[in-house]
Design a protein around this motif. Structure first.
Motif, PDB file in Angstrom:
ATOM      1  N   ALA A  23       7.136  -9.502  -0.886  1.00  0.00           N
ATOM      2  CA  ALA A  23       7.805  -8.589  -1.547  1.00  0.00           C
ATOM      3  C   ALA A  23       6.987  -8.586  -3.033  1.00  0.00           C
ATOM      4  O   ALA A  23       6.912  -7.599  -3.467  1.00  0.00           O
ATOM      5  N   ARG A  24       6.667  -9.871  -3.443  1.00  0.00           N
ATOM      6  CA  ARG A  24       6.046  -9.790  -4.681  1.00  0.00           C
ATOM      7  C   ARG A  24       4.638  -9.148  -4.793  1.00  0.00           C
ATOM      8  O   ARG A  24       4.415  -8.391  -5.747  1.00  0.00           O
ATOM      9  N   ASN A  25       3.851  -9.541  -3.549  1.00  0.00           N
ATOM     10  CA  ASN A  25       2.455  -8.767  -3.322  1.00  0.00           C
ATOM     11  C   ASN A  25       2.663  -7.114  -3.501  1.00  0.00           C
ATOM     12  O   ASN A  25       1.799  -6.636  -4.096  1.00  0.00           O
ATOM     13  N   ASP A  26       3.873  -6.864  -2.858  1.00  0.00           N
ATOM     14  CA  ASP A  26       3.847  -5.218  -2.731  1.00  0.00           C
ATOM     15  C   ASP A  26       4.343  -4.920  -4.196  1.00  0.00           C
ATOM     16  O   ASP A  26       3.751  -3.592  -4.494  1.00  0.00           O
ATOM     17  N   GLN A  27       5.162  -5.360  -4.889  1.00  0.00           N
ATOM     18  CA  GLN A  27       5.144  -4.934  -6.298  1.00  0.00           C
ATOM     19  C   GLN A  27       3.857  -5.127  -7.135  1.00  0.00           C
ATOM     20  O   GLN A  27       3.854  -4.085  -8.004  1.00  0.00           O
ATOM     21  N   VAL A  28       3.302  -5.979  -6.872  1.00  0.00           N
ATOM     22  CA  VAL A  28       2.293  -6.183  -7.678  1.00  0.00           C
ATOM     23  C   VAL A  28       1.283  -4.834  -7.119  1.00  0.00           C
ATOM     24  O   VAL A  28       0.515  -4.443  -8.180  1.00  0.00           O
ATOM     25  N   ILE A  29       1.147  -4.633  -6.072  1.00  0.00           N
ATOM     26  CA  ILE A  29       0.206  -3.511  -5.527  1.00  0.00           C
ATOM     27  C   ILE A  29       0.932  -2.300  -6.280  1.00  0.00           C
ATOM     28  O   ILE A  29      -0.127  -1.307  -6.545  1.00  0.00           O
ATOM     29  N   LEU A  30       2.202  -2.010  -6.099  1.00  0.00           N
ATOM     30  CA  LEU A  30       2.836  -0.825  -6.847  1.00  0.00           C
ATOM     31  C   LEU A  30       2.468  -0.690  -8.011  1.00  0.00           C
ATOM     32  O   LEU A  30       2.188   0.584  -8.523  1.00  0.00           O
ATOM     33  N   GLN A  31       2.697  -1.629  -8.937  1.00  0.00           N
ATOM     34  CA  GLN A  31       2.318  -1.609 -10.382  1.00  0.00           C
ATOM     35  C   GLN A  31       0.919  -1.201 -10.636  1.00  0.00           C
ATOM     36  O   GLN A  31       0.719  -0.431 -11.533  1.00  0.00           O
ATOM     37  N   SER A  57      -8.672  -4.692   2.751  1.00  0.00           N
ATOM     38  CA  SER A  57      -7.878  -4.671   3.959  1.00  0.00           C
ATOM     39  C   SER A  57      -6.290  -5.154   3.901  1.00  0.00           C
ATOM     40  O   SER A  57      -5.496  -4.645   4.700  1.00  0.00           O
ATOM     41  N   ALA A  58      -5.907  -5.813   3.188  1.00  0.00           N
ATOM     42  CA  ALA A  58      -4.654  -6.393   2.697  1.00  0.00           C
ATOM     43  C   ALA A  58      -3.776  -5.271   2.117  1.00  0.00           C
ATOM     44  O   ALA A  58      -2.570  -4.838   2.546  1.00  0.00           O
ATOM     45  N   LEU A  59      -4.582  -4.238   1.309  1.00  0.00           N
ATOM     46  CA  LEU A  59      -3.605  -3.304   0.785  1.00  0.00           C
ATOM     47  C   LEU A  59      -3.604  -2.259   1.905  1.00  0.00           C
ATOM     48  O   LEU A  59      -2.545  -1.603   2.069  1.00  0.00           O
ATOM     49  N   TYR A  60      -4.604  -2.033   2.842  1.00  0.00           N
ATOM     50  CA  TYR A  60      -4.492  -1.001   3.808  1.00  0.00           C
ATOM     51  C   TYR A  60      -3.407  -1.409   4.851  1.00  0.00           C
ATOM     52  O   TYR A  60      -2.719  -0.494   5.460  1.00  0.00           O
ATOM     53  N   ARG A  61      -3.291  -2.687   4.953  1.00  0.00           N
ATOM     54  CA  ARG A  61      -2.096  -3.146   5.920  1.00  0.00           C
ATOM     55  C   ARG A  61      -0.724  -2.707   5.614  1.00  0.00           C
ATOM     56  O   ARG A  61       0.111  -2.603   6.486  1.00  0.00           O
TER      57      ARG A  61
END
Length: 219
Positions: A23-31, A57-61
């Protein structure tokens, strides 16, 4: 139409360590995506991965393409806008205080920067259309309640609020703190102009729904 912002997700149920990290990684990506695409709508999705400090690759997942990522950003922003409108409608306090607080909260959330940058650059899906329609209905309720309370100047329409939010979102000066300060400065001036006074009629008609929505067409 309103397509806006980012929204942090919260849950009353504690997440496991792995889920919490995801969830934290997702927020980092969205920001990171918000920062990249507000600055350059044509930027590739690889620029988001670089800004977020994650592998492509992590982003595309998580997000299989740029349009999916853009839709997620806009959907989160709409949810935030909806939450603020619902809070305003649930507040039985002084009508002007409630209306002005709603305006300030939307400006603080910076919900219209993506509209300025991304309108017409991707195709909204049915979910976004539904959320946008819901946000528009709530915004109309907020506006009509203020108007019916007799606190708004004659000639003002709900579509004028969208244009005001976009004007304020275009203010960018220095760092985030200074930008926020300047936006609130000009919001204060604009709020004074919206309040019922002895001012004369406004020049020209307000923007139509077609004029506002047309910008989201990619044709």
């Amino acid at each position: 139409m309103v397509y806006i912002g980012t929204m942090e997700t919260t849950s009353s149920t504690p997440m496991s360590g792995r889920k919490a990290q995801a969830a934290r990684n997702d927020q980092v990506i969205l920001q990171a995506a918000r920062e990249v695409f507000v600055a350059d709508p044509g930027a590739p999705i690889s620029a988001v991965a670089e800004r977020a400090g994650v592998g492509i690759s992590a982003l595309y997942r998580r997000y299989a393409g740029k349009e999916i990522l853009l839709r997620k950003l806009c959907s989160d922003g709409l949810k935030l806008y909806i939450a603020e409108a619902e809070a305003a409608l649930a507040d039985d306090g002084d009508p002007w205080t409630v209306f002005a607080r709603f305006m300030r909260r939307i400006v603080e959330a910076d919900t219209h920067s993506l509209t300025l940058s991304l309108a017409g650059t991707f195709t909204p899906d049915e979910n976004l259309h539904r959320e946008s329609a819901h946000a528009e209905r709530l915004a109309l309720e907020v506006f009509e309640r203020a108007r019916d309370a007799g606190i708004l100047r004659p000639g003002l329409e709900v579509a004028d609020l969208s244009m005001i939010f976009e004007q304020l979102a275009s203010v960018r000066l220095g760092d985030e703190e200074r930008t926020a300060q300047m936006r609130h400065r000009y919001l204060a001036l604009l709020l004074d102009s919206l309040r019922l006074t002895s001012a004369g009629p406004l020049p020209g008609p307000p923007p139509t729904a077609e004029e506002i929505g047309r910008r989201w067409s990619t044709a």
